[in-house]
Design an enzyme around this catalytic site. Structure first.
Site, PDB file in Angstrom:
ATOM      1  CG  ASN A   1      -2.966  -0.019   1.193  1.00 39.47           C
ATOM      2  OD1 ASN A   1      -2.862  -0.297  -0.008  1.00 39.47           O
ATOM      3  ND2 ASN A   1      -2.797  -1.255   1.815  1.00 39.47           N
TER       4      ASN A   1
ATOM      5  CG  PHE B   1       0.245 -10.270   4.287  1.00 40.28           C
ATOM      6  CD1 PHE B   1      -0.057 -10.728   5.175  1.00 40.28           C
ATOM      7  CD2 PHE B   1      -0.379 -11.160   3.542  1.00 40.28           C
ATOM      8  CE1 PHE B   1       0.033 -12.166   5.898  1.00 40.28           C
ATOM      9  CE2 PHE B   1      -0.632 -12.799   3.090  1.00 40.28           C
ATOM     10  CZ  PHE B   1      -0.413 -13.077   4.960  1.00 40.28           C
ATOM     11  CB  CYS B   2      -0.019  -3.857   4.283  1.00 42.97           C
ATOM     12  SG  CYS B   2      -0.698  -2.912   6.018  1.00 42.97           S
ATOM     13  CG  ASN B   3       1.294  -7.441  -2.153  1.00 44.25           C
ATOM     14  OD1 ASN B   3      -0.009  -6.758  -2.647  1.00 44.25           O
ATOM     15  ND2 ASN B   3       2.400  -7.370  -1.720  1.00 44.25           N
TER      16      ASN B   3
END
Length: 821
Positions: free
Chosen positions: A134, A429-431
């Site tokens: 992100n 995982f902020c992806n």
């Protein structure tokens, strides 16, 4: 271990290093001997105890000062920072003539710096791979705001020939997705495209799957963009700059910037060697740095300025131009000791050690099957499991399936892993791009999930039959085979279903699909049910009090969980966060209209007048947001008492709305109650929790049979460990699982639509002789036989519709008559 070493012995454990893995663990990670298995090195690796000793010795032996001075100490600190910059550049094989090292507050701050200073124009393009964090996606906001285009791309390798640059075309293809623009009216002019600068961003290693990207992308994009981007709207764009997010990948294989001259590389030091946090760096090519447009100046970046006219002269060196304010010089001093540690092992040896563990785990997971032959594990981004040609970092990302093909929720895996002392990470995982790509989530799925209330870090792990995230384990330079094997054993024991027994075995059926096949030890006839005790918990998460008879009201037992304790930042405090709350005892005198509270930490009892009228609560002292009104001194006195009792600043709030159906979600944020048929106060899920003495007795038998150490260390559990309102006696263990309604005395209760009570770690907290103790039991044992669709169920949730025509009471000793399914 023998089989593992036969395959990976040349790679595992630093056989040619100054210390092998056993020596490293014995001398530098003694704190992990307490049974913690840490498998989230992609999130943050662990600092070495020797590393911290050297940092402490350095800090206590030397004096460091603000480098923005000419004193001897400041000059020495400036030299130290210069040396640290050199070490960072050396780690990436970057020449100081070509690159500068800009220290930032982390990798995210480094990416933000690129985004806000890049020379965007309306003719610029920002391309980024789907597998980006992100923090990289956030650069898109700067590009779009300046009228530039943005586009996510997929990278496909046609042939496994790294470094190939031939006339026959590249071995890597870039496939673009939808082009994003905010200024849709703009028309690109052919002649202007060559003047605009464009940015291409990719991670050296995907933090979702561990996939390593071919670094040939750097040269191909910079030198042959028309070939690489052939067939896309960007093929005529010339001036490309390349950004590598190396925050995850540099811990094991840092990009070689002499061979792959990217314009920008970001790094986070706690992912390299655990400490310090809050420090990162942007490595920038010096010629690229000259193109960046920086607006703000500060004490660290200005050479001269005049306060009352528009004049400023900036510093010219790249680091001085971009590093606003005083450098984090103590953290920078600390990274020298981290690099010393990495050099002693070498990045290549770390890569071989960690990758041998990840490949071993992947192979074991891939081979798992349920008793019916169905596969257990779906791996993401792990097609090649040969170490010699492995293209993934030391990361294993997966989801698990039940024998019927449905998914285990990733939160169930995380919850049970935590009980087993295994620390891993779950989610996206902020992806978001990699998550959607590997989980095959369409835009429609993603929007549907958002509409269903799904946000990052919540409890919605499976929606419409599809997982919303995954489970990730990742290894660090100090990880061991024993940790990998403990993880595999945990997966097998917790999620792999053995073949069903036939003949003498017992076929499992009914609501609990994972009930054990063993028979109960006792087969005697059980007496009929009766209500053994009634307990009221006036203050959420504090101790309750038992009564013989008690009035019922619209929200359940009168005054049950009508108060809660709130921290200064607005969070609701419970025993999970503040175990000392279990030491606060409560009692309500209905005749006097008083709530009395006492704690061993407070000299005096606290008495609070509750102003009860005909046993129906009134809210004239409190507003609809549960804030106390009226006497400010009284409010201060109450909050001061609770602050002393739990050892932190807090305040007491009372539930007051007569119509609200709001309650607390599992993450303790206010939200719509999940059981809309009930009116509840600050209870999590329902008006009443019922516990069976016989079910508790069966749990005790299992605990004793399982663990002799547990039997010696702990007394038998009593029903009140589970914080029930109603304890019943008689009948068979778990007979309450099949109830639809139950009549207690003259009152009829309905089993909540939620059914059983989903238990959490709070039942592992005990209060013995005024001391709070934590363990993994009884939740671990309950998880072995009371787990259904991700929930560990124990106890039954009930709701009650009040009869407004009469005063309703419930009394201990009354007969309990269930209506069974």
């Amino acid at each position: 271990m023998e089989a593992f070493l036969k395959e990976f012995g040349d790679y595992y454990g630093y056989p040619d290093g100054s210390k092998n893995i056993k020596e490293i663990r014995d001398t530098e990670f003694k704190r992990l001997d307490k049974g913690v298995v840490y498998l989230d090195h992609a999130g943050s690796t662990l600092y070495s105890e020797l590393q911290m000793e050297n940092i402490f010795k350095d800090f206590t032996s030397n004096v460091f000062g603000n480098p923005h001075s000419q004193s001897d100490i400041s000059s020495a600190t400036s030299d130290l920072i210069a040396d640290a910059r050199h070490q960072v550049l050396e780690y990436f094989n970057a020449s100081p003539e070509d690159y500068s090292c800009i220290f930032t507050s982390g990798a995210t701050a480094a990416l933000k710096l690129v985004g806000e200073t890049f020379p965007w124009t309306q003719d610029s393009n920002f391309l980024y791979t789907m597998e980006n964090h992100n923090s990289v996606l956030g650069i898109r906001e700067y590009a779009l705001a300046q009228g530039a285009s943005a586009c996510a791309v997929d990278i496909e390798e046609v042939a496994n020939q790294p470094g190939q640059l031939t006339n026959s075309g590249p071995s890597i293809k870039v496939k673009h997705r939808a082009v994003q623009m905010r200024n849709t009216s703009k028309i690109q002019k052919e002649e202007s495209r060559g003047n605009a600068y464009n940015l291409f961003a990719f991670p050296s290693e995907c933090n979702f799957s561990g996939l390593r990207f071919n670094l040939d992308l750097v040269k191909l994009i910079k030198e042959n963009p028309e070939i690489m981007l052939q067939g896309s709207p960007f093929s005529k764009s010339k001036r490309w700059m390349v950004l590598i997010d190396a925050a995850k990948g540099c811990a094991t294989l840092p990009p070689d910037l002499l061979e792959y001259p990217a314009d920008f590389v970001v790094v986070s030091f706690y992912k390299l060697f655990g400490y310090p946090t809050g420090l990162g760096a942007l490595l920038v090519r010096n010629d690229a740095a000259k193109l960046l447009k920086k607006t703000y100046f500060s004490g660290g970046t200005v050479a001269a300025s005049i306060a009352d006219i528009d004049f400023v002269k900036r510093r010219e060196r790249v680091e001085e131009f971009f590093e606003d304010g005083s450098a984090s010089f103590l953290s920078i001093a600390a990274i020298r000791h981290g690099f010393k540690l990495l050099k002693s092992l070498t990045p290549s040896a770390i890569w071989m050690h960690t990758t041998s563990l990840s490949i071993y785990v992947k192979k074991k997971l891939q081979a798992l099957q349920h008793g019916n032959g169905a596969g257990v594990c779906v791996l993401y981004g792990s097609e090649n499991l040969k170490l010699s040609s492995h293209r993934s970092g030391p990361t294993v990302t997966f989801n698990l399936k039940r024998p019927d093909g449905s998914w285990f929720g990733y939160l169930e895996v995380e919850k049970l892993a935590s009980l087993s002392g295994i620390q891993l990470r779950t989610g996206c995982f902020c992806n978001p791009g990699a998550c959607a790509k590997y989980l095959d989530l369409s835009h429609s799925d993603l929007f549907s999930n958002v509409e269903a209330g799904h946000i990052c870090w919540d409890d919605n792990d499976v929606i419409n039959g599809k997982p919303t995230g995954a489970v990730r384990v990742s290894f660090g330079y100090m990880s061991t085979f024993e940790e990998a094997q403990k993880f595999i054993d945990f997966i097998i024991s917790s999620f792999v279903s053995p073949p069903k027994k036939i003949g003498n075995g017992t076929v499992v059926s009914g609501r609990f699909s994972q009930l054990p096949s063993e028979e109960l030890e006792s087969k005697e006839s059980f007496q009929s049910h009766y209500l053994k005790s009634i307990t009221i918990y006036p203050i959420k998460s504090c101790a309750g009090f038992s009564v013989i008879r008690w009035p019922l009201c619209r929200t359940g037992l009168l005054h049950d969980r009508e108060w809660m304790v709130q921290g200064l930042t607005g969070e609701i405090l419970t025993q999970k966060k503040v175990p000392e709350m279990s030491l606060i005892r409560t009692f309500i005198d209905l005749e006097e209209g008083l709530l009395s509270v006492e704690s061993s930490r407070c000299k005096d009892k606290l008495h609070i007048r509750i102003k009860s009228d005909s046993y129906n609560p009134r809210s004239d002292e409190f507003d609809s947001h549960a804030n106390m009104l009226g006497n400010h001194n009284e409010e201060t006195r109450i909050n001061h008492w609770f602050t002393n009792a739990i050892g932190r600043q807090c305040k007491l709030l009372r539930y007051s709305s007569s119509t609200s159906k709001d309650c607390l979600n599992r993450n303790k944020s206010p939200g719509l109650c999940r059981d809309l048929e009930s009116n509840i106060n600050f209870a999590n899920e329902a008006q009443f929790l019922l516990i069976s003495e016989e079910s508790v007795a069966d749990l005790n038998r299992r605990l004793e049979a399982k663990d002799e150490d547990y039997k010696r260390a702990y007394e038998k559990l009593n029903p009140y460990r589970f914080r029930p309102n109603l304890v019943i006696s008689g009948g068979e263990p778990y007979a309450e699982d099949k109830w639809r309604t139950v009549k207690i005395g003259d009152n009829t209760f309905t089993v909540s639509s939620l059914g059983g009570c989903n238990r959490c770690q709070m039942i592992n907290i005990s209060n013995e002789a005024g001391l709070v103790k934590k363990s993994n039991e009884p939740l671990t044992t309950l998880a072995s036989y009371r787990r259904v669709k991700g929930k560990i169920l124990f106890g039954t949730l009930l709701r009650y519709e009040i009869d407004e025509k009469r005063q309703c009471w419930i009394g201990a000793g009354e007969e309990v008559n269930p209506d069974i399914e």
